[in-house]
Design a protein around this motif. Structure first.
Motif, PDB file in Angstrom:
ATOM      1  N   UNK A   1       0.354 -28.837 -16.594  1.00 50.87           N
ATOM      2  CA  UNK A   1      -0.480 -27.841 -15.696  1.00 50.87           C
ATOM      3  C   UNK A   1      -1.132 -28.387 -14.423  1.00 50.87           C
ATOM      4  N   UNK A   2      -0.969 -27.562 -13.372  1.00 50.54           N
ATOM      5  CA  UNK A   2      -1.546 -28.496 -12.235  1.00 50.54           C
ATOM      6  C   UNK A   2      -0.652 -29.338 -11.397  1.00 50.54           C
ATOM      7  N   UNK A   3       0.599 -29.492 -11.927  1.00 49.94           N
ATOM      8  CA  UNK A   3       1.500 -30.347 -11.379  1.00 49.94           C
ATOM      9  C   UNK A   3       2.325 -29.544 -10.384  1.00 49.94           C
ATOM     10  N   UNK A   4       3.214 -30.037  -9.746  1.00 53.13           N
ATOM     11  CA  UNK A   4       4.137 -29.575  -8.832  1.00 53.13           C
ATOM     12  C   UNK A   4       5.705 -29.704  -9.043  1.00 53.13           C
ATOM     13  N   UNK A   5       6.594 -29.016  -8.608  1.00 53.59           N
ATOM     14  CA  UNK A   5       8.080 -29.214  -8.708  1.00 53.59           C
ATOM     15  C   UNK A   5       8.602 -28.569  -7.504  1.00 53.59           C
ATOM     16  N   UNK A   6       9.714 -29.088  -7.145  1.00 55.31           N
ATOM     17  CA  UNK A   6      10.504 -28.555  -6.065  1.00 55.31           C
ATOM     18  C   UNK A   6      11.983 -28.238  -6.326  1.00 55.31           C
ATOM     19  N   UNK A   7      12.210 -26.911  -6.541  1.00 53.20           N
ATOM     20  CA  UNK A   7      13.599 -26.380  -6.791  1.00 53.20           C
ATOM     21  C   UNK A   7      14.391 -26.531  -5.533  1.00 53.20           C
ATOM     22  N   UNK A   8      15.664 -26.595  -5.739  1.00 58.04           N
ATOM     23  CA  UNK A   8      16.788 -26.542  -4.748  1.00 58.04           C
ATOM     24  C   UNK A   8      17.865 -25.563  -5.123  1.00 58.04           C
ATOM     25  N   UNK A   9      18.351 -25.258  -4.241  1.00 55.59           N
ATOM     26  CA  UNK A   9      19.472 -24.281  -4.689  1.00 55.59           C
ATOM     27  C   UNK A   9      20.495 -24.607  -3.402  1.00 55.59           C
ATOM     28  N   UNK A  10      21.735 -25.063  -3.910  1.00 54.52           N
ATOM     29  CA  UNK A  10      22.664 -25.550  -2.989  1.00 54.52           C
ATOM     30  C   UNK A  10      23.781 -24.363  -3.021  1.00 54.52           C
ATOM     31  N   UNK A  11      24.322 -24.197  -2.080  1.00 48.12           N
ATOM     32  CA  UNK A  11      25.223 -23.018  -1.736  1.00 48.12           C
ATOM     33  C   UNK A  11      26.558 -23.666  -0.960  1.00 48.12           C
ATOM     34  N   UNK A  12      27.724 -23.037  -1.664  1.00 51.02           N
ATOM     35  CA  UNK A  12      29.083 -23.402  -0.874  1.00 51.02           C
ATOM     36  C   UNK A  12      29.338 -22.243  -0.220  1.00 51.02           C
ATOM     37  N   UNK A  13      30.075 -22.345   0.790  1.00 55.76           N
ATOM     38  CA  UNK A  13      30.687 -21.279   1.469  1.00 55.76           C
ATOM     39  C   UNK A  13      30.070 -21.230   2.854  1.00 55.76           C
TER      40      UNK A  13
END
Length: 122
Positions: A13-25
């Motif tokens: 709790x209190x931390x950070x994350x970075x999500x990524x979403x890679x797309x093809x097309x």
């Protein structure tokens, strides 16, 4: 368009994350993109959305001021920077693409990634 989300994990709790979403097309840059989440026993809900150009963004009230959605069309990637995480943010996070442009409704999204699990410990 195929989507692959990654970047989830276990964080305190209190931390950070970075999500990524890679797309093809080749049509990624013309799609509105969204991040949704689904906690156990709950409905899938919108977290954030962004227009094809990145000029318009939307945030659910429960993430305003903590999460930031962005995109890099040159890299066919959309991001979700998550700060000040709480245990209530624990969920599987999905990215999605909408041909019609950005939207708040799940039914408007045409493509979905497989989801990435975010677990926030107290």
């Amino acid at each position: 368009v195929q989507l692959q989300a990654f970047g989830g994990g276990l964080v305190q709790a209190g931390g950070s994350l970075r999500l990524s979403c890679a797309a093809s097309g080749r049509t990624f840059s013309s799609h509105g993109m969204g991040w949704f989440r689904q906690a156990p026993g709950k409905e899938r809900e919108i977290v954030a959305a962004i227009s094809w150009s990145g000029g318009i963004t939307y945030y659910a009230d429960f993430v305003k001021g903590r999460f930031t959605i962005s995109r890099e069309n040159a890299k066919n990637t959309v991001y979700l920077q998550m700060n000040s995480l709480t245990p209530e943010d624990t969920a599987v996070y999905y990215c999605a693409g909408a041909k019609m442009g950005w939207s708040l409704k799940k039914s408007d999204y045409d493509y979905w990634g497989q989801g990435t699990l975010v677990t926030v410990s107290s």
